[in-house]
Design a protein around this motif. Sequence first.
Motif, PDB file in Angstrom:
ATOM      1  N   MET A   1     -45.945  21.092 -32.952  1.00 49.57           N
ATOM      2  CA  MET A   1     -47.106  21.077 -32.046  1.00 49.57           C
ATOM      3  C   MET A   1     -48.060  19.941 -32.444  1.00 49.57           C
ATOM      4  O   MET A   1     -48.416  19.835 -33.616  1.00 49.57           O
ATOM      5  CB  MET A   1     -47.862  22.397 -32.184  1.00 49.57           C
ATOM      6  N   PRO A   2     -48.484  19.123 -31.512  1.00 51.94           N
ATOM      7  CA  PRO A   2     -49.483  18.113 -31.879  1.00 51.94           C
ATOM      8  C   PRO A   2     -50.754  18.784 -32.389  1.00 51.94           C
ATOM      9  O   PRO A   2     -51.165  19.811 -31.882  1.00 51.94           O
ATOM     10  CB  PRO A   2     -49.766  17.398 -30.547  1.00 51.94           C
ATOM     11  N   GLU A   3     -51.343  18.189 -33.414  1.00 53.07           N
ATOM     12  CA  GLU A   3     -52.596  18.742 -33.946  1.00 53.07           C
ATOM     13  C   GLU A   3     -53.696  17.734 -33.693  1.00 53.07           C
ATOM     14  O   GLU A   3     -54.056  16.949 -34.539  1.00 53.07           O
ATOM     15  CB  GLU A   3     -52.450  19.031 -35.440  1.00 53.07           C
ATOM     16  N   ASN A   4     -54.223  17.770 -32.492  1.00 53.70           N
ATOM     17  CA  ASN A   4     -55.215  16.778 -32.117  1.00 53.70           C
ATOM     18  C   ASN A   4     -56.636  17.183 -32.506  1.00 53.70           C
ATOM     19  O   ASN A   4     -57.588  16.483 -32.227  1.00 53.70           O
ATOM     20  CB  ASN A   4     -55.132  16.481 -30.616  1.00 53.70           C
ATOM     21  N   SER A   5     -56.761  18.340 -33.177  1.00 56.66           N
ATOM     22  CA  SER A   5     -58.102  18.804 -33.503  1.00 56.66           C
ATOM     23  C   SER A   5     -58.648  18.164 -34.778  1.00 56.66           C
ATOM     24  O   SER A   5     -59.854  18.156 -34.994  1.00 56.66           O
ATOM     25  CB  SER A   5     -58.102  20.324 -33.633  1.00 56.66           C
ATOM     26  N   THR A   6     -57.770  17.628 -35.638  1.00 56.10           N
ATOM     27  CA  THR A   6     -58.239  17.008 -36.881  1.00 56.10           C
ATOM     28  C   THR A   6     -58.875  15.666 -36.589  1.00 56.10           C
ATOM     29  O   THR A   6     -58.343  14.879 -35.812  1.00 56.10           O
ATOM     30  CB  THR A   6     -57.042  16.772 -37.836  1.00 56.10           C
ATOM     31  N   ARG A   7     -59.991  15.388 -37.236  1.00 54.63           N
ATOM     32  CA  ARG A   7     -60.575  14.038 -37.139  1.00 54.63           C
ATOM     33  C   ARG A   7     -60.044  13.234 -38.327  1.00 54.63           C
ATOM     34  O   ARG A   7     -60.314  13.543 -39.493  1.00 54.63           O
ATOM     35  CB  ARG A   7     -62.094  14.105 -37.166  1.00 54.63           C
ATOM     36  N   TYR A   8     -59.244  12.231 -38.012  1.00 55.46           N
ATOM     37  CA  TYR A   8     -58.645  11.403 -39.060  1.00 55.46           C
ATOM     38  C   TYR A   8     -59.577  10.240 -39.373  1.00 55.46           C
ATOM     39  O   TYR A   8     -60.177   9.653 -38.461  1.00 55.46           O
ATOM     40  CB  TYR A   8     -57.286  10.870 -38.604  1.00 55.46           C
ATOM     41  N   GLU A   9     -59.653   9.904 -40.658  1.00 53.32           N
ATOM     42  CA  GLU A   9     -60.447   8.740 -41.072  1.00 53.32           C
ATOM     43  C   GLU A   9     -59.488   7.678 -41.597  1.00 53.32           C
ATOM     44  O   GLU A   9     -58.807   7.894 -42.620  1.00 53.32           O
ATOM     45  CB  GLU A   9     -61.437   9.136 -42.170  1.00 53.32           C
ATOM     46  N   LEU A  10     -59.436   6.565 -40.894  1.00 50.93           N
ATOM     47  CA  LEU A  10     -58.578   5.453 -41.318  1.00 50.93           C
ATOM     48  C   LEU A  10     -59.419   4.462 -42.120  1.00 50.93           C
ATOM     49  O   LEU A  10     -60.519   4.084 -41.689  1.00 50.93           O
ATOM     50  CB  LEU A  10     -57.989   4.759 -40.077  1.00 50.93           C
TER      51      LEU A  10
ATOM     52  N   LEU B   1     -52.237   6.330 -33.767  1.00 53.14           N
ATOM     53  CA  LEU B   1     -53.423   7.135 -33.435  1.00 53.14           C
ATOM     54  C   LEU B   1     -53.864   6.882 -31.995  1.00 53.14           C
ATOM     55  O   LEU B   1     -54.234   7.814 -31.270  1.00 53.14           O
ATOM     56  CB  LEU B   1     -54.559   6.791 -34.410  1.00 53.14           C
ATOM     57  N   GLU B   2     -53.796   5.632 -31.581  1.00 53.44           N
ATOM     58  CA  GLU B   2     -54.217   5.286 -30.214  1.00 53.44           C
ATOM     59  C   GLU B   2     -53.224   5.818 -29.189  1.00 53.44           C
ATOM     60  O   GLU B   2     -53.619   6.383 -28.171  1.00 53.44           O
ATOM     61  CB  GLU B   2     -54.332   3.756 -30.079  1.00 53.44           C
ATOM     62  N   ASP B   3     -51.939   5.630 -29.453  1.00 55.15           N
ATOM     63  CA  ASP B   3     -50.919   6.058 -28.489  1.00 55.15           C
ATOM     64  C   ASP B   3     -50.973   7.568 -28.263  1.00 55.15           C
ATOM     65  O   ASP B   3     -50.699   8.048 -27.167  1.00 55.15           O
ATOM     66  CB  ASP B   3     -49.527   5.643 -28.988  1.00 55.15           C
ATOM     67  N   ARG B   4     -51.323   8.315 -29.327  1.00 54.21           N
ATOM     68  CA  ARG B   4     -51.347   9.780 -29.213  1.00 54.21           C
ATOM     69  C   ARG B   4     -52.751  10.318 -28.956  1.00 54.21           C
ATOM     70  O   ARG B   4     -52.970  11.515 -29.027  1.00 54.21           O
ATOM     71  CB  ARG B   4     -50.753  10.412 -30.479  1.00 54.21           C
ATOM     72  N   ASP B   5     -53.673   9.423 -28.694  1.00 52.43           N
ATOM     73  CA  ASP B   5     -55.032   9.842 -28.365  1.00 52.43           C
ATOM     74  C   ASP B   5     -55.625  10.748 -29.449  1.00 52.43           C
ATOM     75  O   ASP B   5     -56.313  11.730 -29.143  1.00 52.43           O
ATOM     76  CB  ASP B   5     -55.026  10.578 -27.008  1.00 52.43           C
ATOM     77  N   ALA B   6     -55.334  10.410 -30.697  1.00 53.26           N
ATOM     78  CA  ALA B   6     -55.842  11.222 -31.807  1.00 53.26           C
ATOM     79  C   ALA B   6     -57.327  10.936 -32.012  1.00 53.26           C
ATOM     80  O   ALA B   6     -57.819   9.845 -31.713  1.00 53.26           O
ATOM     81  CB  ALA B   6     -55.072  10.892 -33.085  1.00 53.26           C
ATOM     82  N   ASP B   7     -58.008  11.905 -32.539  1.00 58.94           N
ATOM     83  CA  ASP B   7     -59.428  11.750 -32.867  1.00 58.94           C
ATOM     84  C   ASP B   7     -59.490  11.036 -34.221  1.00 58.94           C
ATOM     85  O   ASP B   7     -59.112  11.614 -35.241  1.00 58.94           O
ATOM     86  CB  ASP B   7     -60.063  13.143 -32.933  1.00 58.94           C
ATOM     87  N   TYR B   8     -59.921   9.776 -34.222  1.00 57.24           N
ATOM     88  CA  TYR B   8     -59.981   9.064 -35.507  1.00 57.24           C
ATOM     89  C   TYR B   8     -61.169   8.131 -35.543  1.00 57.24           C
ATOM     90  O   TYR B   8     -61.712   7.741 -34.500  1.00 57.24           O
ATOM     91  CB  TYR B   8     -58.682   8.289 -35.776  1.00 57.24           C
ATOM     92  N   VAL B   9     -61.523   7.790 -36.758  1.00 57.07           N
ATOM     93  CA  VAL B   9     -62.588   6.818 -36.948  1.00 57.07           C
ATOM     94  C   VAL B   9     -62.072   5.736 -37.891  1.00 57.07           C
ATOM     95  O   VAL B   9     -61.383   6.022 -38.867  1.00 57.07           O
ATOM     96  CB  VAL B   9     -63.884   7.505 -37.455  1.00 57.07           C
ATOM     97  N   ASP B  10     -62.390   4.495 -37.530  1.00 54.33           N
ATOM     98  CA  ASP B  10     -61.948   3.332 -38.303  1.00 54.33           C
ATOM     99  C   ASP B  10     -63.094   3.014 -39.267  1.00 54.33           C
ATOM    100  O   ASP B  10     -63.990   2.218 -38.947  1.00 54.33           O
ATOM    101  CB  ASP B  10     -61.696   2.175 -37.313  1.00 54.33           C
ATOM    102  N   VAL B  11     -63.062   3.651 -40.423  1.00 53.73           N
ATOM    103  CA  VAL B  11     -64.269   3.768 -41.253  1.00 53.73           C
ATOM    104  C   VAL B  11     -64.867   2.419 -41.656  1.00 53.73           C
ATOM    105  O   VAL B  11     -66.073   2.220 -41.588  1.00 53.73           O
ATOM    106  CB  VAL B  11     -63.957   4.607 -42.517  1.00 53.73           C
TER     107      VAL B  11
END
Length: 248
Positions: free
Chosen positions: A1-10, A27-37
């Motif tokens: 299952m995709p886990e799109n709820s985590t906020r990833y920090e790159l 991250l972009e292709d899967r529309d993940a929640d991330y921040v490019d720190v």
Amino acid sequence: MPENSTRYELFYWPGIQGRGEFVRLLLEDRDADYVDVARLPEAEGGVPAIMRFLKGTEPGALPLAPPFLKAGDLVIAQTANILSFLAPRLGAVPASEAARLEANQIQLTIADFVDEIHDTHHPIAVGLYYDDQKPEAARRSQQFIENRLPKFLGFLERVLERNTAAQQAWLVGQDCSYVDLSAFQVMEGLGYAFPKALKKVGPTLPLLGALRDRVAQRPRLSAYLASPRRIPFNQHGLFRHYPELDSE
Ligand SMILES: N[C@@H](CCC(=O)N[C@@H](CS)C(=O)NCC(=O)O)C(=O)O
């Protein structure tokens, strides 16, 4: 299952695509929640945030170099390792053990290739300028173009040939996985750095060329590629265009 709820920090050097781009593409292709720190202002992140992890003053596993990813309490370094962590969470690799191993195997091969691409302009030392190693870079690039570039790209083409069970050939399984995004990035980078060499070998890589085009047209990726989040290729990154190093 995709886990799109985590906020990833790159965490990756700002201003270049580099190895961080392989992670960004996923991250972009899967529309993940991330921040490019490191691209944030220093008050919120910036390069000092990277340095704190490299110095070991932050908790979690110690990274030697960016890219690394923070996911909750986890700190994960090494591009292929980050991708193999993210991919099942984002639905970007088939579930079977065999498929995940194969994906990681191909990704590690791409990592080897990326190292060799880097070494065309820095064959002697990463700590020296290109101008300090130009004759060696010319020799290295000639060998790279004659032998290594066709070997690595030919390998990816052969993987695609063997995986034509799907209507459209992908590197692993029957749909676009993270290794396809990385193959796209390598083709784009080589098109920037070694346009003549890539043009010459292009006709021998019909499936890889088609895969690159299909990846570029994926809706989220094409939006990303047209956005300011996609840093243009430049002369500070992994893929550099020195015309004197390129040849047919
Ligand atoms: N094998 C590592 C290589 C990491 C790496 O070389 N990172 C570069 C930037 S792309 C770096 O900052 N290197 C600093 C150093 O090696 O001292 C990976 O694939 O992530």
